[in-house]
Write an enzyme that holds these catalytic residues in place. Sequence first.
Site, PDB file in Angstrom:
ATOM      1  CE1 TYR A   1      -8.490  -5.326   1.402  1.00 50.62           C
ATOM      2  CE2 TYR A   1      -8.927  -6.785   3.715  1.00 50.62           C
ATOM      3  CZ  TYR A   1      -7.858  -6.060   2.187  1.00 50.62           C
ATOM      4  OH  TYR A   1      -6.460  -6.187   2.149  1.00 50.62           O
TER       5      TYR A   1
ATOM      6  CG  ASP B   1     -13.926 -11.485   5.975  1.00 46.99           C
ATOM      7  OD1 ASP B   1     -12.807 -11.809   6.381  1.00 46.99           O
ATOM      8  OD2 ASP B   1     -13.602 -10.257   4.606  1.00 46.99           O
TER       9      ASP B   1
ATOM     10  CE  LYS C   1      -6.099  -8.679   8.597  1.00 45.27           C
ATOM     11  NZ  LYS C   1      -7.184  -8.273   7.708  1.00 45.27           N
TER      12      LYS C   1
ATOM     13  CE1 TYR D   1      -3.260  -2.776   0.638  1.00 44.03           C
ATOM     14  CE2 TYR D   1      -3.068  -2.930   2.622  1.00 44.03           C
ATOM     15  CZ  TYR D   1      -3.497  -3.238   1.817  1.00 44.03           C
ATOM     16  OH  TYR D   1      -3.976  -5.171   1.584  1.00 44.03           O
TER      17      TYR D   1
HETATM   18  C1  LIG Z   1      -7.161  -8.824   6.596  1.00 40.89           C
HETATM   19  C2  LIG Z   1      -8.164  -8.842   6.119  1.00 40.89           C
HETATM   20  C3  LIG Z   1      -8.726 -10.316   4.954  1.00 40.89           C
HETATM   21  C4  LIG Z   1      -7.438 -10.300   4.584  1.00 40.89           C
HETATM   22  O1  LIG Z   1      -6.713 -11.402   4.900  1.00 40.89           O
HETATM   23  P1  LIG Z   1      -5.146 -11.432   4.153  1.00 40.89           P
HETATM   24  O2  LIG Z   1      -4.681 -12.700   5.934  1.00 40.89           O
HETATM   25  O3  LIG Z   1      -4.459 -10.409   4.263  1.00 40.89           O
HETATM   26  O4  LIG Z   1      -5.182 -12.073   3.105  1.00 40.89           O
HETATM   27  C5  LIG Z   1      -9.935 -10.703   4.143  1.00 40.89           C
HETATM   28  N1  LIG Z   1     -11.484 -10.051   4.800  1.00 40.89           N
HETATM   29  C6  LIG Z   1     -11.200  -9.438   6.364  1.00 40.89           C
HETATM   30  C7  LIG Z   1     -12.449  -8.792   7.140  1.00 40.89           C
HETATM   31  C8  LIG Z   1      -9.469  -8.799   7.071  1.00 40.89           C
HETATM   32  O5  LIG Z   1      -9.259  -7.750   7.011  1.00 40.89           O
END
Ligand SMILES: *Cc1c(COP(=O)(O)O)cnc(C)c1O
Length: 398
Positions: free
Chosen positions: A133, A223, A250, A6
């Site tokens: 996102y 997600d 994460k 970024y």
């Molecule tokens: C960080 C994130 C992702 C992507 O995860 P990566 O391990 O960086 O590929 C997907 N969805 C959400 C809500 C996120 O915060």
Amino acid sequence: MIWYPYEQMKTMKTPYKIVDVQGVYLFTEDQKLIDSVSSWWSVIHGYKHPELNRAIQEQLEKFAHVMLGGLTHEPVQKLSAKLQSWLPGDLDYCFFSDSGSVAVEVALKIALQYYMNREETQRTMVLALEHAYHGDTFKTMEVGDDEDYHFVLKAYGESRHVVHIPTQIEALERAFEQYHSKLNCFLVEPLLQGAGGMRMYDVSFLRRARELCDEYGVLLIFDEVATGFGRTGNRFVADLVLPDILVLGKALTGGYIGHAVTVANHKVYEGFYDDNPAHALMHGPTFMGNALACSVALKSIELFEQQDYLSKIHRIEEITRREMDGFSDPRIREIRIMGACVCIEVYDPTVIAGYQKFAYEHGVFSRPFLNYLYAMVPYIIEEEELIQVLDTMKQWFE
Ligand SMILES: *Cc1c(COP(=O)(O)O)cnc(C)c1O
């Protein structure tokens, strides 16, 4: 040469070089910093946690990795069994991968193929949220809704396969009315939209989404890559409203190794489980189920359970509310707090330009973006450390 994330490399300022870490702290050569970002929201137990270190070291003595194609091993079996019993409802079927983006891709592929396997081939569309996102891979960019991350996709023109709606029940109902026969899933970051600006919304929206998904036979995907493992003050938002597919990443490994999991419920799994080889899920990241990642993830979950992390998170929320109470500034549009997330949204992004350096000088690492100055601290943070993070944010406006 490192190509950093970024960043316009031409104008990027030199990143802080970290030489050591401990607990909530990052150390540069000349400064000790509280990591108020938790390394992109993943380091929930702090750095160099003795038990997490030991879990990885013990597994390393045995082996670091074997593939899951035709092979299996104890760490992945134990982690999937743990997730099966620990996650709500019948979210029982774990597909592992190496990052959150890939795990969301897998969820979207499962949703599409679920209907292909049933020969409902018209269900090609995804309903998603404005400001969503879900990662930086191509399909996750398409279901995401953030110009700054995804403007490259404009080259392809408007997507015909994704509809974005605001987090309003009326818009939700209208979208289902209009598109229900074409939708395979509704994908959301539940309660807290992270990278889209720490936007928070009410659980009633998700409850209505669950009803509509049931009514029209659309899969509901949460997600929880960012919200999972306590960040919103709930263990998972899936504890409040049960999705058909849950995506975790994460904090899954306590921030030690990139790993993620897509967890399907019984109904979804059944949609693939039959005598037709073409109904198999054709996916398999090389490092899925990595033994080091699974060992540390299992230990991370054990710590979360045994040390009552939810009460730590509630304490963080309480302190944050207390410290931010009465604080305001005409340049601030809104202060949002949920669980262990606090965000100050300003009207004008130039107001927070220079904050990172200011925070550094005050012993805090921060990474504001656009109009958002936020903190998502490790859950092991002490009260005075949290107050230091919040005071630094407040002092910037003084
Ligand atoms: C960080 C994130 C992702 C992507 O995860 P990566 O391990 O960086 O590929 C997907 N969805 C959400 C809500 C996120 O915060």
